[in-house]
Design a protein around this motif. Structure first.
Motif: not given
Length: 118
Positions: A74-97
């Motif tokens: 539930d926590g992952l889903e609730a923070r999906l936009p934030e976690i996805a943004t950090w994952e993209t910034r950290d890994m350089g992968k497309p935000i859509t992925d």
């Protein structure tokens, strides 16, 4: 810029010796965070905390374990936009992925194991 600490024993903590390193985004080579750098003392601290946590986890009922895992999902889903943004910034992968695959899959994995806890 963000400061990232260790998470040991249920608390965010700095490295014992205060060491850090810069996390650099592969997107533009910008420093996106200062990260606590773990050394031997931090590993010892983390291993002791993990042993304690395992002792607590092993005495929990399957229903309680399931609830913990579902809360993580539930926590992952609730923070999906934030976690996805950090994952993209950290890994350089497309935000859509990160938004459509990585974070939802992480939540799915926790739900899968929660369903098997009982």
């Amino acid at each position: 810029m963000r400061a990232v600490q260790h998470f040991i024993g249920g608390a965010f903590v700095d490295s014992v010796d205060g060491a850090t390193f810069d996390s650099i985004s592969p997107i533009d080579n910008a420093v996106i965070a200062t990260v606590a750098e773990g050394g031997a003392a931090d590993v010892e601290r983390a291993v002791a905390a993990a042993a304690d946590a395992f002792g607590q986890w092993s005495t929990m009922s399957p229903t309680d374990r399931k609830r913990v895992l579902l809360d993580v999902a539930d926590g992952l889903e609730a923070r999906l936009p934030e976690i996805a943004t950090w994952e993209t910034r950290d890994m350089g992968k497309p935000i859509t992925d990160a938004r459509s695959k990585d974070v939802p899959r992480a939540a799915h994995n926790f739900r899968f194991f929660a369903d098997h806890a009982e």
